[in-house]
Design an enzyme around this catalytic site. Structure first.
Site, mmCIF file in Angstrom:
data_model
loop_
_atom_site.group_PDB
_atom_site.id
_atom_site.type_symbol
_atom_site.label_atom_id
_atom_site.label_comp_id
_atom_site.label_asym_id
_atom_site.label_seq_id
_atom_site.Cartn_x
_atom_site.Cartn_y
_atom_site.Cartn_z
ATOM 1 N N LYS A 145 0.839 -1.209 0.000
ATOM 2 C CA LYS A 145 0.000 0.000 0.000
ATOM 3 C C LYS A 145 0.873 1.257 0.000
ATOM 4 O O LYS A 145 0.643 2.181 -0.779
ATOM 5 C CB LYS A 145 -0.884 0.012 1.241
ATOM 6 C CG LYS A 145 -1.582 1.342 1.507
ATOM 7 C CD LYS A 145 -2.472 1.320 2.722
ATOM 8 C CE LYS A 145 -1.775 1.588 4.004
ATOM 9 N NZ LYS A 145 -1.509 3.031 4.293
ATOM 10 N N ASN A 146 1.880 1.273 0.848
ATOM 11 C CA ASN A 146 2.662 2.507 1.032
ATOM 12 C C ASN A 146 3.688 2.747 -0.060
ATOM 13 O O ASN A 146 4.414 3.744 -0.009
ATOM 14 C CB ASN A 146 3.304 2.524 2.415
ATOM 15 C CG ASN A 146 2.251 2.722 3.492
ATOM 16 O OD1 ASN A 146 1.097 3.041 3.179
ATOM 17 N ND2 ASN A 146 2.611 2.488 4.737
ATOM 18 N N ARG A 158 -4.714 10.728 4.477
ATOM 19 C CA ARG A 158 -3.632 11.700 4.660
ATOM 20 C C ARG A 158 -2.635 11.658 3.511
ATOM 21 O O ARG A 158 -2.028 12.652 3.163
ATOM 22 C CB ARG A 158 -2.848 11.392 5.926
ATOM 23 C CG ARG A 158 -3.562 11.290 7.210
ATOM 24 C CD ARG A 158 -2.567 11.028 8.290
ATOM 25 N NE ARG A 158 -1.325 11.745 8.061
ATOM 26 C CZ ARG A 158 -1.192 13.051 8.258
ATOM 27 N NH1 ARG A 158 -2.233 13.760 8.635
ATOM 28 N NH2 ARG A 158 -0.056 13.637 8.035
ATOM 29 N N CYS A 178 -4.753 12.700 13.005
ATOM 30 C CA CYS A 178 -5.444 11.406 12.880
ATOM 31 C C CYS A 178 -5.286 10.711 14.232
ATOM 32 O O CYS A 178 -4.665 11.222 15.156
ATOM 33 C CB CYS A 178 -4.873 10.588 11.735
ATOM 34 S SG CYS A 178 -3.351 9.775 12.147
ATOM 35 N N ARG A 226 0.642 14.528 13.286
ATOM 36 C CA ARG A 226 1.104 14.267 11.912
ATOM 37 C C ARG A 226 1.120 15.534 11.051
ATOM 38 O O ARG A 226 0.438 15.649 10.042
ATOM 39 C CB ARG A 226 0.273 13.161 11.289
ATOM 40 C CG ARG A 226 0.386 11.894 12.120
ATOM 41 C CD ARG A 226 -0.286 10.718 11.522
ATOM 42 N NE ARG A 226 0.425 10.221 10.347
ATOM 43 C CZ ARG A 226 -0.056 9.209 9.616
ATOM 44 N NH1 ARG A 226 -1.209 8.671 9.926
ATOM 45 N NH2 ARG A 226 0.619 8.784 8.567
ATOM 46 N N ASP A 234 4.649 0.444 12.028
ATOM 47 C CA ASP A 234 3.413 -0.174 11.513
ATOM 48 C C ASP A 234 3.265 -1.617 11.954
ATOM 49 O O ASP A 234 2.229 -2.229 11.691
ATOM 50 C CB ASP A 234 3.371 -0.109 9.976
ATOM 51 C CG ASP A 234 3.204 1.310 9.492
ATOM 52 O OD1 ASP A 234 3.379 1.555 8.285
ATOM 53 O OD2 ASP A 234 2.929 2.192 10.334
ATOM 54 N N VAL A 288 8.094 6.727 17.097
ATOM 55 C CA VAL A 288 7.817 7.478 15.865
ATOM 56 C C VAL A 288 6.592 8.368 15.995
ATOM 57 O O VAL A 288 6.607 9.545 15.653
ATOM 58 C CB VAL A 288 7.655 6.508 14.671
ATOM 59 C CG1 VAL A 288 7.258 7.271 13.409
ATOM 60 C CG2 VAL A 288 8.954 5.737 14.442
ATOM 61 N N ARG A 348 -8.695 -0.200 4.666
ATOM 62 C CA ARG A 348 -7.805 0.783 4.063
ATOM 63 C C ARG A 348 -6.468 0.148 3.687
ATOM 64 O O ARG A 348 -5.802 0.588 2.774
ATOM 65 C CB ARG A 348 -7.552 1.941 5.040
ATOM 66 C CG ARG A 348 -8.776 2.757 5.342
ATOM 67 C CD ARG A 348 -8.404 3.990 6.095
ATOM 68 N NE ARG A 348 -7.268 4.644 5.451
ATOM 69 C CZ ARG A 348 -6.557 5.612 6.032
ATOM 70 N NH1 ARG A 348 -6.869 6.019 7.233
ATOM 71 N NH2 ARG A 348 -5.554 6.168 5.406
HETATM 72 C C1 EPZ Z 1 4.241 6.899 6.448
HETATM 73 O O1 EPZ Z 1 3.460 7.919 7.042
HETATM 74 C C2 EPZ Z 1 3.314 5.708 6.292
HETATM 75 N N1 EPZ Z 1 2.211 6.062 5.394
HETATM 76 C C3 EPZ Z 1 2.769 5.294 7.664
HETATM 77 O O2 EPZ Z 1 1.981 4.134 7.471
HETATM 78 C C4 EPZ Z 1 3.959 4.941 8.557
HETATM 79 O O3 EPZ Z 1 3.475 4.625 9.846
HETATM 80 C C5 EPZ Z 1 4.922 6.136 8.646
HETATM 81 O O4 EPZ Z 1 5.332 6.533 7.311
HETATM 82 C C6 EPZ Z 1 6.174 5.814 9.436
HETATM 83 O O5 EPZ Z 1 6.842 4.727 8.858
HETATM 84 C C7 EPZ Z 1 2.440 6.087 4.057
HETATM 85 O O6 EPZ Z 1 3.549 5.825 3.584
HETATM 86 C C8 EPZ Z 1 1.276 6.422 3.188
HETATM 87 P P1 EPZ Z 1 6.266 10.179 8.630
HETATM 88 P P2 EPZ Z 1 4.044 9.427 7.108
HETATM 89 O O7 EPZ Z 1 6.157 11.462 7.892
HETATM 90 O O8 EPZ Z 1 4.938 9.679 5.957
HETATM 91 C C9 EPZ Z 1 6.555 13.503 11.976
HETATM 92 C C10 EPZ Z 1 0.118 2.769 7.712
HETATM 93 O O9 EPZ Z 1 -0.295 2.193 8.710
HETATM 94 N N2 EPZ Z 1 6.438 14.479 10.887
HETATM 95 O O10 EPZ Z 1 7.412 9.266 8.325
HETATM 96 O O11 EPZ Z 1 2.890 10.330 7.338
HETATM 97 C C11 EPZ Z 1 5.294 12.675 12.166
HETATM 98 O O12 EPZ Z 1 4.355 13.362 12.975
HETATM 99 C C12 EPZ Z 1 0.586 4.202 7.808
HETATM 100 O O13 EPZ Z 1 0.239 2.259 6.565
HETATM 101 C C13 EPZ Z 1 6.554 15.846 11.177
HETATM 102 O O14 EPZ Z 1 6.741 16.235 12.324
HETATM 103 O O15 EPZ Z 1 4.924 9.366 8.433
HETATM 104 C C14 EPZ Z 1 5.819 11.416 12.817
HETATM 105 O O16 EPZ Z 1 5.963 11.626 14.206
HETATM 106 C C15 EPZ Z 1 0.296 4.771 9.182
HETATM 107 N N3 EPZ Z 1 6.443 16.749 10.173
HETATM 108 C C16 EPZ Z 1 7.209 11.246 12.193
HETATM 109 O O17 EPZ Z 1 7.552 12.533 11.631
HETATM 110 C C17 EPZ Z 1 6.237 16.361 8.860
HETATM 111 O O18 EPZ Z 1 6.170 17.236 7.975
HETATM 112 C C18 EPZ Z 1 7.261 10.216 11.068
HETATM 113 O O19 EPZ Z 1 6.190 10.505 10.202
HETATM 114 C C19 EPZ Z 1 6.129 14.975 8.582
HETATM 115 C C20 EPZ Z 1 6.228 14.047 9.606
#
Ligand code: EPZ
Length: 422
Positions: A22-23, A93, A117, A122, A306, A328, A398
Site C-alpha cells: 500500500k505505502n 492523509r 489522525c 502528523r 506499523d 515514531v 484501508r
Molecule cells: C508513512 O506515514 C506511512 N504512510 C505510515 O503508514 C507509517 O506509519 C509512517 O510513514 C512511518 O513509517 C504512508 O507511507 C502512506 P512520517 P508518514 O512522515 O509519511 C513527523 C500505515 O499504517 N512528521 O514518516 O505520514 C510525524 O508526525 C501508515 O500504513 C513531522 O513532524 O509518516 C511522525 O511523528 C500509518 N512533520 C514522524 O515525523 C512532517 O512534515 C514520522 O512521520 C512529517 C512528519
C-alpha cells in the site's frame, strides 16, 4: 459500520499470498502526475486507500483505467484541476503526496491540510519546508496549502526528522527541478526505494535511494512508467505474527523477505522457526507459545512502527514480559485499551507499554481506531477464547486486501458481519 467476527482457538496453517505494498502504491500512483505520457502500475491491491487515490487523481483530470491482474492505467496528459479537496484528503492523509508532483509538473497546487489522525498530530511542516527550499512559494490559509513555482530549483534539503511521505514528496518534485537536489536525512523505507526505482524507469536521474542521502539531477520531462509494485512487508508481517500467536505454521508467498529483517529477527526471538527464499517466508511455531519480546520502533531499517500494535498483541499472550516502545508517533497505543478489554495485562508508561503475558484472552466486542490497531485486534481475536467482534473495520479495509478471506484460508474462524442495528 461493518464488523468482523472472529472465534478464537485455531492455529493459522497453510499458504497466504502477499499483496502489493500500500505505502508504495500510493506515492507511485501520484507520480503519474509528473508526466503527460500514459502509465501502468501492476500488483495493485484492492484497498480503500487505493480507491481514494484513484478518485483524487480522477478529480484532477487523470484518466484511470482498471486492467487485469490488479493493474491500473493512468493518463495525466490533460489535467484540469490542481486541487486536492478536503472531502477527499480528510479520508486519506497520503493525499498530500499530490503536492510535490503537481507543483513540479504544473507550477501550482492547492491541497487541503490533512489534519491530525488517531495516531498523532502528523503535521506536514517538513514537506512544506522542503518544497520551499526548492523555490516554491507556499502559503497556508483556510485549511489549504497553496504552492506556486514557475520552475523548481534544485537545492540541498536537510530534513529535521525522518519522514517517509515528506521524502517522497520532495523526491518527486526534485525530478523536474532545474539542477541538482540533495535530500539529507532521507527516509530509507523500501517503499521510498520502490518509488525511486519507478521514477528512474521514467527517466529520472536518482542515486542514493535506500540511504539517508538521496541525490536527484532534475530534468525537463519524464516518460510514463510500466511498473510492478513491491510486496507489502507490513501485511506479510501481520500474518506471520498471527501464525506465531496461534502456534501455527504458514508460508507467505510473493513476499519480500529482504525488506523484513527487523520483523523476522523479532519473530525468531519470540521462538518462531523461520525459513526464507527470494520471494517466500515460512514460519513454524510448532504449537509452542511465543516468548515475549521487547520492541522499540524506529525509521527503516529499524523496527517498523506499523508492526508495533501487532507485536503488542503477541506479547499479550506470550510467556514473560515485553516492553514495547513507540518512538515514531506520539499516540499509537489506542489498541492497548481494547486489548485490555480482552483481559490483557498491560500498562502504559510514557511512550512505552509494559506487557505481562497472560495464558489466555477472552473474546469481547472491540472498536478499531486506526489501520494497524484494527489488524492487531483481529490477531488477538484469533487466540481469544470465544467470540471477538471488531467494529469499524473500515480502518482495516484501508490497508488489508480481503483480510477475512486470507485468514479464513489459513484456518481462522472469521467472517464479516453487517453493520449493527442502530
Ligand atoms: C508513512 O506515514 C506511512 N504512510 C505510515 O503508514 C507509517 O506509519 C509512517 O510513514 C512511518 O513509517 C504512508 O507511507 C502512506 P512520517 P508518514 O512522515 O509519511 C513527523 C500505515 O499504517 N512528521 O514518516 O505520514 C510525524 O508526525 C501508515 O500504513 C513531522 O513532524 O509518516 C511522525 O511523528 C500509518 N512533520 C514522524 O515525523 C512532517 O512534515 C514520522 O512521520 C512529517 C512528519
Amino acid at each position: 459500520m461493518a464488523r468482523i467476527l472472529i472465534t478464537g482457538g485455531r492455529p493459522l496453517e497453510g499458504t497466504v499470498e502477499v499483496s502489493g505494498a500500500k505505502n508504495a502504491v500510493l506515492p507511485i500512483l501520484m507520480a503519474s502526475l509528473l508526466t503527460e505520457q500514459p502509465c501502468r502500475l501492476k500488483g495493485v491491491p484492492h484497498l480503500k486507500d487505493v480507491t481514494t487515490s484513484i478518485e483524487l487523481l480522477g478529480h484532477m483530470g487523470v484518466e484511470v483505467s482498471l486492467g487485469d491482474h490488479f493493474s491500473v492505467g493512468l493518463d495525466a496528459g490533460r489535467l484540469h484541476a490542481q486541487v486536492a479537496p478536503y472531502e477527499l484528503v480528510k479520508t486519506m492523509r497520503a493525499s498530500i503526496l499530490v503536492l510535490g508532483p503537481l507543483l513540479a509538473r504544473t507550477g501550482y497546487a492547492r491541497v487541503s491540510l490533512p489534519g491530525g489522525c488517531a495516531i498523532g498530530a502528523r503535521p506536514v511542516d517538513l514537506h512544506l519546508n522542503g518544497l520551499s527550499a526548492l523555490g516554491a512559494k507556499i502559503s497556508v490559509e483556510s485549511g489549504y496549502i497553496n504552492a506556486r513555482a514557475d520552475r523548481l530549483q534544485g537545492a540541498r534539503v536537510v530534513l529535521d526528522k525522518v519522514t517517509v511521505t515528506g521524502t517522497e514528496n520532495i523526491l518527486m518534485a526534485a525530478t523536474l527541478a532545474e539542477g541538482v537536489t540533495i535530500i539529507e536525512n532521507a527516509a530509507q523505507e523500501p517503499e521510498v526505494v520502490d518509488l525511486a526505482e519507478c521514477l528512474i524507469s521514467m527517466g529520472a536521474q536518482i542515486s542514493g535511494h535506500g540511504t539517508n542521502t538521496i541525490t536527484v539531477e532534475g530534468c525537463r520531462e519524464l516518460e510514463g512508467f510500466d511498473y510492478k509494485v513491491l510486496p507489502d512487508r507490513i501485511e506479510a508481517g501481520t500474518f506471520l505474527v498471527g501464525a506465531a500467536m496461534t502456534g501455527g505454521c504458514i508460508r507467505a508467498v510473493n513476499a519480500a523477505p529482504k525488506t523484513m529483517d527487523a520483523i523476522l529477527v523479532k519473530l525468531e526471538d519470540a521462538g518462531a522457526r523461520i525459513n526464507t527464499g527470494d520471494d517466500w517466508i515460512e514460519l513454524d511455531m510448532a504449537g509452542r507459545r511465543p516468548r515475549a519480546v521487547n520492541i522499540a520502533t524506529a525509521p527503516y531499517p529499524g523496527f517498523p512502527t506499523d508492526m508495533q500494535a501487532q507485536f503488542t498483541a503477541l506479547d499479550s499472550i506470550a510467556e514473560g514480559t515485553g516492553v514495547v516502545r513507540e518512538n515514531v508517533f506520539e499516540n499509537r497505543f489506542m489498541h492497548v485499551l481494547e486489548l485490555q478489554r480482552l483481559g490483557a495485562d498491560m500498562r502504559l508508561e510514557g511512550n512505552a507499554v509494559i506487557v505481562r503475558g497472560v495464558d489466555h484472552l477472552t473474546g469481547a466486542p472491540l472498536m478499531a481506531t486506526d489501520l494497524r490497531a484494527s489488524a492487531c485486534l483481529v490477531l488477538a481475536g484469533l487466540v481469544a477464547r470465544g467470540d471477538t467482534i471488531v467494529d469499524r473495520v473500515y480502518h482495516i479495509d484501508r490497508g488489508y486486501e480481503n483480510i477475512e478471506e486470507k485468514l479464513g484460508q489459513l484456518g481462522a474462524r472469521i467472517r464479516r458481519l453487517p453493520a449493527a442495528a442502530a
